[in-house]
Design an enzyme around this catalytic site. Structure first.
Site, PDB file in Angstrom:
ATOM      1  CB  ALA A 155      57.980 -48.981   7.142  1.00 31.73           C
TER       2      ALA A 155
ATOM      3  CD1 TRP B  70      61.130 -50.932   8.569  1.00 27.49           C
ATOM      4  CD2 TRP B  70      60.099 -50.442  10.495  1.00 27.49           C
ATOM      5  NE1 TRP B  70      61.064 -49.568   8.655  1.00 27.49           N
ATOM      6  CE2 TRP B  70      60.423 -49.234   9.830  1.00 27.49           C
ATOM      7  CE3 TRP B  70      59.446 -50.369  11.717  1.00 27.49           C
ATOM      8  CZ2 TRP B  70      60.123 -47.976  10.349  1.00 27.49           C
ATOM      9  CZ3 TRP B  70      59.131 -49.130  12.242  1.00 27.49           C
ATOM     10  CH2 TRP B  70      59.463 -47.952  11.564  1.00 27.49           C
ATOM     11  CB  CYS B  71      55.624 -50.317  10.362  1.00 26.68           C
ATOM     12  SG  CYS B  71      54.246 -49.566  11.231  1.00 26.68           S
ATOM     13  CE1 TYR B  72      51.125 -55.976  16.046  1.00 23.88           C
ATOM     14  CE2 TYR B  72      50.259 -53.767  16.415  1.00 23.88           C
ATOM     15  CZ  TYR B  72      50.125 -55.138  16.510  1.00 23.88           C
ATOM     16  OH  TYR B  72      48.983 -55.677  17.063  1.00 23.88           O
TER      17      TYR B  72
ATOM     18  CG  ASN C  29      53.835 -55.970   8.882  1.00 23.88           C
ATOM     19  OD1 ASN C  29      53.980 -55.806   7.667  1.00 23.88           O
ATOM     20  ND2 ASN C  29      54.864 -56.047   9.712  1.00 23.88           N
TER      21      ASN C  29
END
Length: 484
Positions: free
Chosen positions: A167, A169-171, A174
Site C-alpha cells: 500500500a 501509504w504504508c511505512y 515504502n
C-alpha cells in the site's frame, strides 16, 4: 419374675373382641379418605426429604486456586486472518503479554465458520532487523505491476511468481520498495523471464487492486507471497496454495531467498512444487492462510485482578488498514476457572437454578459488523464481571466441596476507534464469593414426620367417626320419639 398377667397390665393397646365391634358405612368412607390422605401426605414428605435444601451466603473469596485464573475460549473470526491474529493479555498490575501461542491453537475457517484444513501452525512472526534499503534516488522499477488479469496469466506462465502486495501509504511498504526493486532487477538480469521462465517478481498495489488482495487474504502490508505453478495439487496434510515470506528485506537477503527458491527447479521443468526433501524448517517462509477467517481456541492464565484479553491483528513489521480489519466474531466458549469435569457438569445440572446459568454466558453469542463506511474502524468490547461460586455439603459433620466455578455477567458494545479494531474482553473478578451450602435433612426427622402424619390422621379420623356415629344415633332416636 413378673407373671404374664402383670405384664399384660401395661398394655397400652387393649383389644376389644371383634364380635363387640360394629362396622358402618360412614366409618368405611372415613377410613378410605384417611388412607388416601396418609399416602398423599407421605408422598409430599418424601419429596421434601429428597429435595435439595440450600442456604446462600456471601463471603470474602477464600479460593484455593492460588492467585491465577484460567480463561478457556473458542472464538471464530470470519474476517480476521490467522496470519496476523494475536491473543494478548494485560492487567492493572502492568502485565502485558503479546501474541500468546503456547496454549493457543488456530484453524483457518471460511465465512460459514467451517474449518478449511489442519491446524494453522504459524508460530511467532520472526523479528525483521533489515526492513529494507534506504535510498533517496528514484530507482528504475525491476518488478512487474500486476493486475487481476495479468496475475492469473503470469502465475500459470512462470514456475515461481513472487509478489509484493503493498500500500503506498504504508511505512513498511515504502521501506521495502528500494530493495524489492533492486532484487527484482538483479533476478531479471540473472534469469531472463523471457528465456529462463523459472521466476518472476511482481507487485500489486492493494489500494488499486483491492479485489485481488482480498482474494489472497492480504490484511497486512507489505505481504510477500510465493506462488508455485502446480501448487494446486494438495496432499492429505493440507499443502498450501502459496507461502508467505517473513525473512529479512534488504536486497542481499531477498536475492538469496529467490536463489534458494529456484535452486531445486531445473530450467525446463513445468511445475514448481515445494521441495520436501530437506526437513529443516525455514523460518523465513510460512504457509499462507487458505481463507480469510480464523478460529482461535485454547486457554490463558491471568492474575486475579481486573484485566483484558484482546484479539487483534498484530505485527512488528507490517501495517494494517483499520477500514479493512473486521473483528466480527462468534463465541463458542468463554469461561473462567478450572475446566469442569463430567461429574461437575452433572452437579451443575442437578443444582440448577442455584448455579450454572452464568458459567458460560457468552457461549452461542455472535457479534457481527457488516462491511461499509458506517461499520469501519469498529472495536467490539465485552465487559465481564465475575464472581466465584462454591457449593459445599455437610456429611458426617464434615464439609465436602461439590463444585467450584466462576459465573459472570456480560455487557457488549460496538465502539468506533481511531486505532486498529480489536475484540476486547475486559474482565473484573470480585473480591467476594457466593457460598451455597447444602443443608442435609435428618432421616430421624423424616421418620418423626411420617409417624406424626399417620398418627394424626388416624386420630382425627377416629374423632370424626365418633362424632358422625353419635350424631346419626341421636337423629334416629329423635325420629323414634324417644326421650333422653
Amino acid at each position: 419374675m413378673f407373671s404374664t398377667s402383670k405384664l399384660k397390665s401395661v398394655d397400652f393397646y387393649r383389644k376389644i373382641p371383634r364380635d363387640l365391634t360394629e362396622a358402618s358405612l360412614s366409618g368405611a368412607g372415613l377410613s378410605i379418605i384417611a388412607a388416601f390422605s396418609m399416602m398423599f401426605l407421605f408422598g409430599m414428605e418424601l419429596n421434601d426429604y429428597l429435595t435439595i435444601s440450600t442456604s446462600t451466603s456471601v463471603v470474602v473469596d477464600r479460593s484455593s486456586d492460588s492467585e491465577f485464573l484460567r480463561i478457556d475460549f473458542n472464538l471464530s473470526f470470519p474476517a480476521l486472518s490467522c496470519e496476523f491474529a494475536s491473543v494478548d493479555v494485560s492487567d492493572v498490575l502492568g502485565t502485558n503479554r503479546l501474541n500468546i501461542t503456547k496454549t493457543v491453537r488456530k484453524f483457518s475457517i471460511d465465512r460459514n465458520l467451517i474449518v478449511t484444513g489442519s491446524e494453522y501452525h504459524s508460530g511467532q512472526i520472526p523479528n525483521i532487523n533489515k526492513i529494507g534499503d534506504f535510498s533517496e534516488e528514484e530507482l528504475p522499477e525491476g518488478s512487474l505491476d500486476l493486475s487481476t488479469t495479468s496475475f492469473d496469466a503470469y502465475s500459470k506462465q512462470y514456475s515461481i511468481l513472487v509478489v509484493n502486495f503493498y500500500a503506498p501509504w504504508c511505512y513498511w511498504s515504502n521501506r521495502l520498495k528500494p530493495s524489492w526493486e533492486k532484487a527484482a532487477k538483479i533476478m531479471k538480469e540473472r534469469y531472463d523471464p523471457e528465456i529462463d521462465g523459472r521466476i518472476l517478481l511482481g507487485k500489486v498495489d492493494c489500494t488499486v487492486h483491492g479485489d485481488l488482495c482480498r482474494r489472497h487474504h492480504i490484511q497486512g502490508y507489505p505481504s510477500i507471497r510465493i506462488f508455485r505453478r502446480g501448487s494446486d495439487v494438495k496432499d492429505n496434510h493440507g499443502h498450501h496454495d502459496h507461502e508467505s515470506y517473513y525473512g529479512e528485506r534488504d536486497t542481499d537477503s531477498l536475492v538469496a531467498a529467490m536463489e534458494a527458491l529456484i535452486a531445486p527447479i531445473k530450467k525446463d521443468e513445468t511445475l514448481a512444487l515445494e521441495d520436501k526433501s530437506n526437513k529443516t524448517v525455514d523460518p523465513a517462509k510460512r504457509p499462507a492462510p487458505l481463507t480469510s477467517g480464523c478460529r482461535i481456541e485454547g486457554f490463558v492464565r491471568v492474575k486475579k485482578v481486573p484485566g483484558n484479553l484482546v484479539i487483534s491483528a498484530r505485527s512488528g513489521s507490517h501495517s494494517f488498514d483499520p477500514k479493512q480489519i473486521n473483528v466480527s466474531h462468534f463465541i463458542s466458549q468463554f469461561s473462567f476457572g478450572k475446566k469442569l469435569s463430567p461429574r461437575a457438569l452433572t452437579e451443575i445440572k442437578r443444582l440448577t437454578p442455584y448455579t450454572g446459568e452464568g458459567h458460560d454466558r457468552l457461549a452461542g453469542k455472535s457479534h457481527v459488523t457488516h462491511a461499509g463506511e458506517s461499520n469501519a474502524d469498529v472495536t467490539i468490547e465485552h465487559y465481564l464481571q465475575l464472581v466465584k461460586t462454591e457449593v459445599i455439603t455437610t456429611r458426617s459433620s464434615k464439609e465436602l466441596k461439590l463444585l467450584e466455578e466462576y459465573e459472570y455477567t456480560a455487557h457488549s458494545s460496538l465502539v468506533h476507534s481511531t486505532h486498529i479494531p480489536v475484540a476486547k474482553f475486559h474482565f473484573e473478578p470480585s473480591a467476594m464469593q457466593v457460598l451455597v451450602t447444602e443443608v442435609p435433612k435428618s432421616f430421624s426427622h423424616f421418620i418423626t414426620n411420617v409417624c406424626a402424619i399417620i398418627g394424626g390422621i388416624f386420630t382425627v379420623a377416629g374423632i370424626l367417626d365418633s362424632i358422625l356415629h353419635n350424631t346419626i344415633r341421636m337423629i334416629k332416636k329423635v325420629e323414634l320419639g324417644k326421650n333422653f
